[in-house]
Design a protein around this motif. Structure first.
Motif, mmCIF file in Angstrom:
data_model
loop_
_atom_site.group_PDB
_atom_site.id
_atom_site.type_symbol
_atom_site.label_atom_id
_atom_site.label_comp_id
_atom_site.label_asym_id
_atom_site.label_seq_id
_atom_site.Cartn_x
_atom_site.Cartn_y
_atom_site.Cartn_z
ATOM 1 N N ASN A 99 0.712 -1.236 0.106
ATOM 2 C CA ASN A 99 0.051 0.089 0.075
ATOM 3 C C ASN A 99 0.692 1.414 0.079
ATOM 4 O OD1 ASN A 99 -2.304 -1.480 0.038
ATOM 5 N ND2 ASN A 99 -2.820 -1.101 2.224
ATOM 6 N N TYR A 120 -6.905 7.140 -7.100
ATOM 7 C CA TYR A 120 -6.564 6.214 -6.274
ATOM 8 C C TYR A 120 -7.635 5.956 -5.374
ATOM 9 C CZ TYR A 120 -4.524 4.259 -1.867
ATOM 10 O OH TYR A 120 -4.156 3.568 -0.821
ATOM 11 N N SER A 122 -8.760 5.074 -2.316
ATOM 12 C CA SER A 122 -8.536 5.270 -0.578
ATOM 13 C C SER A 122 -9.662 4.580 0.158
ATOM 14 C CB SER A 122 -8.366 6.627 -0.400
ATOM 15 O OG SER A 122 -8.117 6.758 0.737
ATOM 16 N N SER A 123 -10.060 5.092 1.140
ATOM 17 C CA SER A 123 -10.982 4.736 2.264
ATOM 18 C C SER A 123 -11.416 5.782 2.982
ATOM 19 C CB SER A 123 -10.430 3.620 3.186
ATOM 20 O OG SER A 123 -11.226 3.265 4.274
ATOM 21 N N VAL A 126 -9.862 6.804 6.715
ATOM 22 C CA VAL A 126 -8.752 7.678 6.761
ATOM 23 C C VAL A 126 -8.759 9.001 7.420
ATOM 24 C CG1 VAL A 126 -7.537 6.761 4.482
ATOM 25 C CG2 VAL A 126 -8.962 9.033 4.558
ATOM 26 N N LYS A 158 -3.281 3.030 4.105
ATOM 27 C CA LYS A 158 -4.128 3.827 3.013
ATOM 28 C C LYS A 158 -3.984 4.973 2.958
ATOM 29 C CE LYS A 158 -6.786 1.898 0.535
ATOM 30 N NZ LYS A 158 -6.431 1.273 -0.756
ATOM 31 N N GLU A 162 -2.728 7.554 0.288
ATOM 32 C CA GLU A 162 -3.402 8.796 -0.447
ATOM 33 C C GLU A 162 -2.548 9.999 -0.283
ATOM 34 O OE1 GLU A 162 -6.952 11.501 1.438
ATOM 35 O OE2 GLU A 162 -7.915 9.724 0.700
ATOM 36 N N ALA A 181 -8.206 11.176 -5.168
ATOM 37 C CA ALA A 181 -8.360 10.048 -4.560
ATOM 38 C C ALA A 181 -10.183 9.727 -4.015
ATOM 39 C CB ALA A 181 -7.786 10.093 -3.252
ATOM 40 N N ARG A 183 -12.827 7.826 -1.644
ATOM 41 C CA ARG A 183 -12.910 7.208 -0.224
ATOM 42 C C ARG A 183 -14.360 6.780 -0.218
ATOM 43 N NH1 ARG A 183 -11.208 12.699 3.244
ATOM 44 N NH2 ARG A 183 -8.987 12.732 2.581
ATOM 45 N N ALA A 267 -9.872 14.616 -2.748
ATOM 46 C CA ALA A 267 -10.285 13.405 -2.319
ATOM 47 C C ALA A 267 -11.796 13.600 -2.306
ATOM 48 C CB ALA A 267 -9.460 13.097 -0.816
#
Length: 384
Positions: A99, A120, A122-123, A126, A158, A162, A181, A183, A267
């Motif tokens: 990662n 990307y 991501s989550s 984060v 992650k 990011e 990114a 999420r 993001a």
């Protein structure tokens, strides 16, 4: 659904999706193909469970710079969709190697090779310390980049990745490299191996009469097609911005779009936009599987008691070498937390709207889980 400005350019572009054999990446590839993208490539350590028509599959290790460099020389991707990641419970060294280090390697080679857009995966986690409630949280919340703030090492990696991706965003017209990114929160869908199977395990163990906490905490989940749709919109938006960079050779990173329309370097939280109380969602899943437990027969375990019980079970399983119990302190905390996210930024800047409703997606996904479970059970019977 409105057509993104960069749609026509997206169809003609060469797109590489990392982690392409995984569930989300497979749905991304499928959706991109359905929308006319003709130059699709997948990179993964393993072969896919089934091959999608029109997709070129490559096997390789993301952390092997020589392998990635050779792949980029052969494919020459204009757009990267970076979804590759080990499972959340993988050993910490592997999580960091893939990662964090793998993402940095991919970014470096992508820039060197002339790739121009990088999305990307991501989550939403984060910004979460896995303890503090998040109520309609938006992108102004700080990303937690210290390991001491992130109890889950997966989320920590992650967050680092990011940060690396967004820091590489560059609008300079001579060598533009635009990044963003996505999420998502609580991904589920057909082929799900994590969220719904975990919830259904309790149903098959006959544990639907139990509930932890008072069920006042709202939680956001996201159907997989909606996550793929968000990646599509993000890639198209970056391509539209790329055209502006070429048309305005003097544009620098701090110039260009108004902050309210900017996509590159940003993001975006992505959800179904239908937050549900955690146990309402869980019982919806059980209901689609056939559960008929009436609410008046549900036993509620207060959160403090559940945490103590989970602690005892974790200690006992550790002492006896039995692995992780079905009830853990992390699961108790998550099932009692509020985790709702604002998707207004994605709506405004990407034109995002969920294309699959929560209940529609859940019903299909639960039916898929039940089919796969029945197939696995039948296979076990034949082998025994």
């Amino acid at each position: 659904m409105t057509t993104p400005d960069g749609h026509s350019h997206l169809i003609q572009s060469t797109i590489l999706v990392t982690g392409g054999s995984g569930g989300l990446a497979s749905r991304i590839l499928q959706l991109f193909a359905e929308r006319g993208c003709e130059h699709l490539h997948s990179l993964d350590l393993r072969e896919p469970s089934h091959y999608l028509p029109g997709v070129n599959y490559h096997t390789g290790d993301l952390t092997n710079a020589d392998t990635i460099r050779q792949l980029f020389a052969n494919v020459q991707p204009k757009i990267i969709i970076h979804t590759a990641s080990p499972k959340f419970d993988a050993p910490s060294p592997i999580l960091h190697q893939v990662n964090v280090e793998g993402t940095r390697t991919l970014l470096q080679i992508a820039r060197e090779s002339g790739t121009q857009c990088f999305v990307y995966t991501s989550s939403a986690s984060v910004i979460s310390d896995a303890q503090t409630d998040l109520v309609n949280a938006d992108e102004t919340f700080p990303v937690l980049l210290e390991q001491s703030q992130q109890p889950e090492f997966y989320v920590y990696t992650k967050a680092l990745a990011e940060s690396d991706v967004l820091s590489q965003n560059q609008r300079r017209a001579t060598h533009p490299f635009l990044t963003c990114a996505i999420r998502p929160s609580g991904i589920f869908g057909v082929g799900d191996l994590v969220v719904l199977p975990g919830i259904l395990d309790a149903y098959f163990r006959g544990q639907t009469q139990w509930q932890i906490g008072d069920n006042r905490n709202r939680f956001d989940f996201t159907e997989r097609t909606n996550v793929a749709h968000a990646h599509y919109l993000a890639a198209a938006a970056l391509l539209a911005q790329l055209e502006k960079c070429h048309d305005s050779p003097g544009v620098q990173e701090d110039e260009g779009d108004d902050d309210k329309t900017k996509v590159d370097g940003e993001a975006f939280f992505i959800t179904n936009g239908e937050p549900r109380c955690f146990w309402d969602f869980t019982r919806l899943v059980w209901g689609f599987a056939g559960d008929t437990t009436p609410r008046e027969r549900v036993w509620v375990i207060p959160r403090p008691w559940a945490l103590r019980l989970a602690g005892v079970l974790e200690w006992a399983c550790w002492a006896l070498g039995l692995g992780q119990p079905s009830l853990t302190q992390t699961k108790v905390r998550l099932s009692c937390m509020t985790r709702s996210f604002c998707i207004e930024k994605a709506k405004t800047r990407l034109g995002y709207r969920p294309v699959v409703g929560l209940e529609e997606g859940l019903q299909r996904a639960v039916e898929d889980c039940l089919r796969r479970r029945a197939t696995e059970d039948e296979g076990l019977k034949k082998r025994s």
